[in-house]
Design a protein around this motif. Structure first.
Motif, mmCIF file in Angstrom:
data_model
loop_
_atom_site.group_PDB
_atom_site.id
_atom_site.type_symbol
_atom_site.label_atom_id
_atom_site.label_comp_id
_atom_site.label_asym_id
_atom_site.label_seq_id
_atom_site.Cartn_x
_atom_site.Cartn_y
_atom_site.Cartn_z
ATOM 1 N N GLU A 90 6.861 -0.930 -16.218
ATOM 2 C CA GLU A 90 7.110 -1.906 -15.169
ATOM 3 C C GLU A 90 6.793 -1.212 -13.853
ATOM 4 O O GLU A 90 7.109 -0.038 -13.675
ATOM 5 C CB GLU A 90 8.575 -2.354 -15.153
ATOM 6 C CG GLU A 90 9.082 -2.961 -16.443
ATOM 7 C CD GLU A 90 8.522 -4.347 -16.712
ATOM 8 O OE1 GLU A 90 8.220 -5.069 -15.732
ATOM 9 O OE2 GLU A 90 8.375 -4.701 -17.887
ATOM 10 N N GLY A 91 6.181 -1.932 -12.939
ATOM 11 C CA GLY A 91 5.881 -1.341 -11.649
ATOM 12 C C GLY A 91 5.773 -2.400 -10.579
ATOM 13 O O GLY A 91 5.618 -3.586 -10.875
ATOM 14 N N SER A 92 5.859 -1.961 -9.329
ATOM 15 C CA SER A 92 5.704 -2.906 -8.230
ATOM 16 C C SER A 92 5.391 -2.167 -6.944
ATOM 17 O O SER A 92 5.695 -0.980 -6.793
ATOM 18 C CB SER A 92 6.969 -3.739 -8.041
ATOM 19 O OG SER A 92 8.038 -2.928 -7.608
ATOM 20 N N TYR A 93 4.748 -2.908 -6.048
ATOM 21 C CA TYR A 93 4.584 -2.505 -4.659
ATOM 22 C C TYR A 93 5.291 -3.571 -3.830
ATOM 23 O O TYR A 93 4.975 -4.746 -3.943
ATOM 24 C CB TYR A 93 3.115 -2.463 -4.238
ATOM 25 C CG TYR A 93 2.283 -1.392 -4.904
ATOM 26 C CD1 TYR A 93 2.471 -0.057 -4.595
ATOM 27 C CD2 TYR A 93 1.294 -1.727 -5.825
ATOM 28 C CE1 TYR A 93 1.709 0.929 -5.190
ATOM 29 C CE2 TYR A 93 0.515 -0.757 -6.423
ATOM 30 C CZ TYR A 93 0.724 0.566 -6.101
ATOM 31 O OH TYR A 93 -0.037 1.533 -6.690
ATOM 32 N N THR A 94 6.236 -3.145 -3.004
ATOM 33 C CA THR A 94 6.896 -4.043 -2.072
ATOM 34 C C THR A 94 6.412 -3.684 -0.671
ATOM 35 O O THR A 94 6.562 -2.529 -0.249
ATOM 36 C CB THR A 94 8.426 -3.935 -2.168
ATOM 37 O OG1 THR A 94 8.827 -4.259 -3.502
ATOM 38 C CG2 THR A 94 9.103 -4.876 -1.195
ATOM 39 N N LEU A 95 5.827 -4.661 0.019
ATOM 40 C CA LEU A 95 5.235 -4.431 1.329
ATOM 41 C C LEU A 95 6.128 -4.995 2.417
ATOM 42 O O LEU A 95 6.656 -6.100 2.281
ATOM 43 C CB LEU A 95 3.867 -5.111 1.408
ATOM 44 C CG LEU A 95 2.884 -4.840 0.270
ATOM 45 C CD1 LEU A 95 1.598 -5.610 0.495
ATOM 46 C CD2 LEU A 95 2.620 -3.361 0.119
ATOM 47 N N LYS A 102 0.683 -2.181 10.871
ATOM 48 C CA LYS A 102 1.203 -1.135 9.991
ATOM 49 C C LYS A 102 2.031 -1.804 8.901
ATOM 50 O O LYS A 102 2.733 -2.770 9.134
ATOM 51 C CB LYS A 102 2.056 -0.130 10.761
ATOM 52 C CG LYS A 102 2.495 1.067 9.906
ATOM 53 C CD LYS A 102 3.351 2.017 10.695
ATOM 54 C CE LYS A 102 2.470 3.126 11.227
ATOM 55 N NZ LYS A 102 3.248 4.219 11.825
ATOM 56 N N THR A 103 1.921 -1.257 7.671
ATOM 57 C CA THR A 103 2.664 -1.788 6.538
ATOM 58 C C THR A 103 3.390 -0.664 5.826
ATOM 59 O O THR A 103 2.785 0.383 5.525
ATOM 60 C CB THR A 103 1.707 -2.493 5.546
ATOM 61 O OG1 THR A 103 1.017 -3.528 6.246
ATOM 62 C CG2 THR A 103 2.458 -3.086 4.365
ATOM 63 N N HIS A 104 4.664 -0.867 5.572
ATOM 64 C CA HIS A 104 5.454 0.075 4.777
ATOM 65 C C HIS A 104 5.338 -0.351 3.311
ATOM 66 O O HIS A 104 5.500 -1.520 2.976
ATOM 67 C CB HIS A 104 6.914 0.070 5.210
ATOM 68 C CG HIS A 104 7.748 1.071 4.487
ATOM 69 N ND1 HIS A 104 7.713 2.407 4.780
ATOM 70 C CD2 HIS A 104 8.633 0.923 3.468
ATOM 71 C CE1 HIS A 104 8.541 3.050 3.969
ATOM 72 N NE2 HIS A 104 9.101 2.170 3.161
ATOM 73 N N VAL A 105 5.058 0.609 2.436
ATOM 74 C CA VAL A 105 4.887 0.351 1.009
ATOM 75 C C VAL A 105 5.960 1.122 0.240
ATOM 76 O O VAL A 105 6.148 2.313 0.456
ATOM 77 C CB VAL A 105 3.497 0.780 0.512
ATOM 78 C CG1 VAL A 105 3.334 0.469 -0.972
ATOM 79 C CG2 VAL A 105 2.400 0.119 1.326
ATOM 80 N N LYS A 106 6.649 0.404 -0.648
ATOM 81 C CA LYS A 106 7.620 1.051 -1.543
ATOM 82 C C LYS A 106 7.235 0.684 -2.960
ATOM 83 O O LYS A 106 6.954 -0.445 -3.281
ATOM 84 C CB LYS A 106 9.039 0.565 -1.249
ATOM 85 C CG LYS A 106 10.051 1.191 -2.175
ATOM 86 C CD LYS A 106 11.443 0.748 -1.827
ATOM 87 C CE LYS A 106 12.403 1.421 -2.818
ATOM 88 N NZ LYS A 106 13.747 0.964 -2.684
#
Length: 106
Positions: A90-95, A102-106
């Motif tokens: 399972e995986g994800s990118y939360t923007l 500018k974008t923060h990626v988690k």
């Protein structure tokens, strides 16, 4: 053995541009050194990738995977459908937008 990884970073690009890059599955090998191939098998009604096939290689282990993607305005997530090496993924990118460019990626 279960493995969990979390990483956060900022990209000097608007959130919409980062999301466009994530949705461009065939270009995945251009920015992810672990991926040697990627193709969209099916799409959602809105045109975003649904089922995806990728070839992945890390630390001497190669794997062909089929993944199922879901999308929101700021989240790209995937889950493993089929793999020759893994039982689960399972995986994800939360923007998160950080101003206009500018974008923060988690």
């Amino acid at each position: 053995m279960a493995v969990s990884v979390s990483k956060e970073f900022d990209i000097n690009a608007p959130l919409a541009v980062v999301m466009e890059v994530l949705q461009d599955i065939p270009a995945l090998p251009d920015w992810s050194s672990a991926h040697s191939a990627a193709e969209v098998l099916t799409t959602h009604d809105d045109g975003t990738p649904d089922k995806v096939k990728v070839s992945v290689g890390m630390i001497g282990i190669n794997d062909d995977q089929e993944l199922s993607y879901t999308w929101t305005d700021n989240v790209c997530s995937w889950s493993l459908v089929e793999s020759s090496q893994l039982a689960e993924q399972e995986g994800s990118y939360t923007l998160t937008a950080q101003g206009d460019n500018k974008t923060h990626v988690k």
